[in-house]
Scaffold this motif. Sequence first.
Motif, PDB file in Angstrom:
ATOM      1  N   GLU A   1      55.407  27.334 -22.709  1.00 49.97           N
ATOM      2  CA  GLU A   1      55.846  28.133 -23.856  1.00 49.97           C
ATOM      3  C   GLU A   1      56.316  27.256 -25.015  1.00 49.97           C
ATOM      4  O   GLU A   1      56.701  26.105 -24.828  1.00 49.97           O
ATOM      5  CB  GLU A   1      57.022  29.044 -23.444  1.00 49.97           C
ATOM      6  CG  GLU A   1      56.747  29.965 -22.272  1.00 49.97           C
ATOM      7  CD  GLU A   1      55.809  31.117 -22.596  1.00 49.97           C
ATOM      8  OE1 GLU A   1      55.478  31.310 -23.778  1.00 49.97           O
ATOM      9  OE2 GLU A   1      55.390  31.809 -21.654  1.00 49.97           O
ATOM     10  N   THR A   2      56.315  27.853 -26.199  1.00 50.73           N
ATOM     11  CA  THR A   2      57.013  27.283 -27.357  1.00 50.73           C
ATOM     12  C   THR A   2      58.028  28.344 -27.793  1.00 50.73           C
ATOM     13  O   THR A   2      58.048  29.441 -27.252  1.00 50.73           O
ATOM     14  CB  THR A   2      56.043  26.989 -28.515  1.00 50.73           C
ATOM     15  OG1 THR A   2      55.390  28.208 -28.872  1.00 50.73           O
ATOM     16  CG2 THR A   2      54.983  25.961 -28.112  1.00 50.73           C
ATOM     17  N   GLY A   3      58.872  28.009 -28.773  1.00 47.44           N
ATOM     18  CA  GLY A   3      59.849  28.975 -29.274  1.00 47.44           C
ATOM     19  C   GLY A   3      60.945  29.210 -28.257  1.00 47.44           C
ATOM     20  O   GLY A   3      61.468  28.261 -27.662  1.00 47.44           O
ATOM     21  N   ASP A   4      61.321  30.470 -28.020  1.00 46.21           N
ATOM     22  CA  ASP A   4      62.344  30.775 -27.012  1.00 46.21           C
ATOM     23  C   ASP A   4      61.700  30.720 -25.625  1.00 46.21           C
ATOM     24  O   ASP A   4      61.261  31.727 -25.066  1.00 46.21           O
ATOM     25  CB  ASP A   4      62.973  32.156 -27.275  1.00 46.21           C
ATOM     26  CG  ASP A   4      64.235  32.364 -26.416  1.00 46.21           C
ATOM     27  OD1 ASP A   4      64.393  31.660 -25.394  1.00 46.21           O
ATOM     28  OD2 ASP A   4      65.046  33.234 -26.771  1.00 46.21           O
ATOM     29  N   VAL A   5      61.669  29.483 -25.093  1.00 43.50           N
ATOM     30  CA  VAL A   5      60.924  29.194 -23.863  1.00 43.50           C
ATOM     31  C   VAL A   5      61.410  30.066 -22.704  1.00 43.50           C
ATOM     32  O   VAL A   5      60.604  30.675 -21.986  1.00 43.50           O
ATOM     33  CB  VAL A   5      61.063  27.693 -23.513  1.00 43.50           C
ATOM     34  CG1 VAL A   5      60.419  27.386 -22.175  1.00 43.50           C
ATOM     35  CG2 VAL A   5      60.444  26.846 -24.617  1.00 43.50           C
TER      36      VAL A   5
ATOM     37  N   ALA B   1      63.187  32.924 -22.675  1.00 41.63           N
ATOM     38  CA  ALA B   1      62.967  34.365 -22.845  1.00 41.63           C
ATOM     39  C   ALA B   1      61.502  34.709 -22.616  1.00 41.63           C
ATOM     40  O   ALA B   1      61.183  35.689 -21.930  1.00 41.63           O
ATOM     41  CB  ALA B   1      63.401  34.798 -24.247  1.00 41.63           C
ATOM     42  N   ASN B   2      60.615  33.883 -23.148  1.00 42.81           N
ATOM     43  CA  ASN B   2      59.185  34.127 -22.966  1.00 42.81           C
ATOM     44  C   ASN B   2      58.808  34.034 -21.487  1.00 42.81           C
ATOM     45  O   ASN B   2      58.010  34.824 -20.980  1.00 42.81           O
ATOM     46  CB  ASN B   2      58.359  33.117 -23.760  1.00 42.81           C
ATOM     47  CG  ASN B   2      58.478  33.328 -25.261  1.00 42.81           C
ATOM     48  OD1 ASN B   2      58.875  34.393 -25.712  1.00 42.81           O
ATOM     49  ND2 ASN B   2      58.144  32.302 -26.021  1.00 42.81           N
ATOM     50  N   ALA B   3      59.371  33.030 -20.809  1.00 46.29           N
ATOM     51  CA  ALA B   3      59.051  32.838 -19.397  1.00 46.29           C
ATOM     52  C   ALA B   3      59.615  33.981 -18.562  1.00 46.29           C
ATOM     53  O   ALA B   3      58.941  34.505 -17.669  1.00 46.29           O
ATOM     54  CB  ALA B   3      59.599  31.502 -18.906  1.00 46.29           C
ATOM     55  N   ARG B   4      60.850  34.382 -18.850  1.00 48.36           N
ATOM     56  CA  ARG B   4      61.468  35.455 -18.075  1.00 48.36           C
ATOM     57  C   ARG B   4      60.686  36.765 -18.235  1.00 48.36           C
ATOM     58  O   ARG B   4      60.566  37.545 -17.292  1.00 48.36           O
ATOM     59  CB  ARG B   4      62.944  35.630 -18.471  1.00 48.36           C
ATOM     60  CG  ARG B   4      63.773  36.261 -17.384  1.00 48.36           C
ATOM     61  CD  ARG B   4      65.254  36.251 -17.684  1.00 48.36           C
ATOM     62  NE  ARG B   4      65.972  35.102 -17.148  1.00 48.36           N
ATOM     63  CZ  ARG B   4      66.257  34.896 -15.868  1.00 48.36           C
ATOM     64  NH1 ARG B   4      65.830  35.735 -14.946  1.00 48.36           N
ATOM     65  NH2 ARG B   4      66.933  33.843 -15.473  1.00 48.36           N
ATOM     66  N   ALA B   5      60.122  36.967 -19.414  1.00 48.50           N
ATOM     67  CA  ALA B   5      59.315  38.175 -19.637  1.00 48.50           C
ATOM     68  C   ALA B   5      58.121  38.199 -18.681  1.00 48.50           C
ATOM     69  O   ALA B   5      57.680  39.265 -18.246  1.00 48.50           O
ATOM     70  CB  ALA B   5      58.840  38.224 -21.082  1.00 48.50           C
ATOM     71  N   LYS B   6      57.599  37.009 -18.320  1.00 52.87           N
ATOM     72  CA  LYS B   6      56.447  36.937 -17.429  1.00 52.87           C
ATOM     73  C   LYS B   6      56.806  37.297 -15.986  1.00 52.87           C
ATOM     74  O   LYS B   6      55.948  37.740 -15.219  1.00 52.87           O
ATOM     75  CB  LYS B   6      55.798  35.553 -17.495  1.00 52.87           C
ATOM     76  CG  LYS B   6      54.976  35.411 -18.773  1.00 52.87           C
ATOM     77  CD  LYS B   6      54.342  34.070 -18.989  1.00 52.87           C
ATOM     78  CE  LYS B   6      53.571  34.127 -20.311  1.00 52.87           C
ATOM     79  NZ  LYS B   6      53.207  32.822 -20.829  1.00 52.87           N
ATOM     80  N   LEU B   7      58.096  37.093 -15.599  1.00 50.26           N
ATOM     81  CA  LEU B   7      58.534  37.514 -14.265  1.00 50.26           C
ATOM     82  C   LEU B   7      58.238  38.993 -14.077  1.00 50.26           C
ATOM     83  O   LEU B   7      57.678  39.416 -13.072  1.00 50.26           O
ATOM     84  CB  LEU B   7      60.053  37.324 -14.128  1.00 50.26           C
ATOM     85  CG  LEU B   7      60.640  36.024 -13.609  1.00 50.26           C
ATOM     86  CD1 LEU B   7      62.149  36.175 -13.508  1.00 50.26           C
ATOM     87  CD2 LEU B   7      60.044  35.628 -12.272  1.00 50.26           C
ATOM     88  N   ALA B   8      58.641  39.766 -15.071  1.00 43.28           N
ATOM     89  CA  ALA B   8      58.491  41.220 -14.987  1.00 43.28           C
ATOM     90  C   ALA B   8      57.053  41.652 -15.228  1.00 43.28           C
ATOM     91  O   ALA B   8      56.491  42.437 -14.459  1.00 43.28           O
ATOM     92  CB  ALA B   8      59.417  41.884 -15.993  1.00 43.28           C
TER      93      ALA B   8
ATOM     94  N   VAL C   1      56.161  23.234 -24.130  1.00 48.50           N
ATOM     95  CA  VAL C   1      55.003  22.430 -24.535  1.00 48.50           C
ATOM     96  C   VAL C   1      55.063  22.121 -26.031  1.00 48.50           C
ATOM     97  O   VAL C   1      55.739  22.802 -26.780  1.00 48.50           O
ATOM     98  CB  VAL C   1      53.659  23.130 -24.208  1.00 48.50           C
ATOM     99  CG1 VAL C   1      53.419  23.162 -22.719  1.00 48.50           C
ATOM    100  CG2 VAL C   1      53.597  24.535 -24.790  1.00 48.50           C
ATOM    101  N   GLY C   2      54.355  21.091 -26.399  1.00 50.25           N
ATOM    102  CA  GLY C   2      54.369  20.627 -27.782  1.00 50.25           C
ATOM    103  C   GLY C   2      54.301  19.118 -27.744  1.00 50.25           C
ATOM    104  O   GLY C   2      54.088  18.556 -26.682  1.00 50.25           O
ATOM    105  N   GLU C   3      54.501  18.454 -28.856  1.00 48.56           N
ATOM    106  CA  GLU C   3      54.517  16.983 -28.981  1.00 48.56           C
ATOM    107  C   GLU C   3      54.892  16.238 -27.692  1.00 48.56           C
ATOM    108  O   GLU C   3      56.066  16.117 -27.360  1.00 48.56           O
ATOM    109  CB  GLU C   3      55.539  16.599 -30.068  1.00 48.56           C
ATOM    110  CG  GLU C   3      55.054  16.876 -31.474  1.00 48.56           C
ATOM    111  CD  GLU C   3      53.899  15.963 -31.872  1.00 48.56           C
ATOM    112  OE1 GLU C   3      54.149  14.760 -32.032  1.00 48.56           O
ATOM    113  OE2 GLU C   3      52.765  16.461 -31.968  1.00 48.56           O
TER     114      GLU C   3
END
Length: 224
Positions: free
Chosen positions: A150-154, A156-163, A175-177
């Motif tokens: 993820e980028t941004g709010d890593v 929160a984005n990841a936790r959303a995938k749990l559900a 991820v990034g540089e």
Amino acid sequence: VTEALGSRSLTGRCVMVTAGPTREPVDPVRYLGNRSSGKTGFAIAAAARRAGARVILVAGPVNLATPPGVERVDVQTAEEMRYAVHAWVGACDLFVGTAAVADYRPAEPAAGKVKRDGEGRTLSLVPNPDILAEVAARPKPPLTMGFAAETGDVEANARAKLASKGIDLVVANEVGEGKGFDTDDNTVTVLWEGGRRRLGPAPKTELARELVALAAARLDGTLQ
Ligand code: CTP
Ligand code: CA
């Protein structure tokens, strides 16, 4: 987690790992792909094997040696990966999805090589199946661990995938540089309903051992 590292904490268990990218054909000589090296998945497969598990590694096209004692199935496309996963996952206690599965594939791969004609062109794409979500939705699913780059709010984005995927554990990976893809060192946060643990920075091999130990503890009902 650390105490369990040296132990054979997965003896008698079967672990399936998906790893690497997928390649989605455009025509006989071209494909859509991504930069996944497969290192994370191969390291997890090796760690699970060292912890005593039977390990089935479903691998996209990567340039890595099969870890000792690991059973490997090579695939190219997301559809092939899905097929191999469902063929064998019924026997497994733990499913770890590290593969960078292409989210889309060309709607109609050309039968012959697409020729240059100097004009612009548009490639029509259709969504690929979500292999991890499908495994989690099986009648008797294994423990499921997903990875979220993820980028941004890593978190929160990841936790959303749990559900959204109905999985048990998600490994959040920024991820990034110089982070995440094609690197040896990494920092991750493992999230589950009601819990979290931060691991690293450490080499992927060390992180893999800790992730496997964490999953083993969850399988045994001793994760706190
Ligand atoms: N995954 C999968 N099949 C797919 C897409 C993803 O099994 N078609 C798995 C990956 O192996 C990973 C997890 O789902 O363990 C999350 O992948 P990710 O690409 O981060 O999630 P997506 O649901 O594809 O969401 P997006 O790419 O839009 O962030
Ligand atoms: Ca994706």
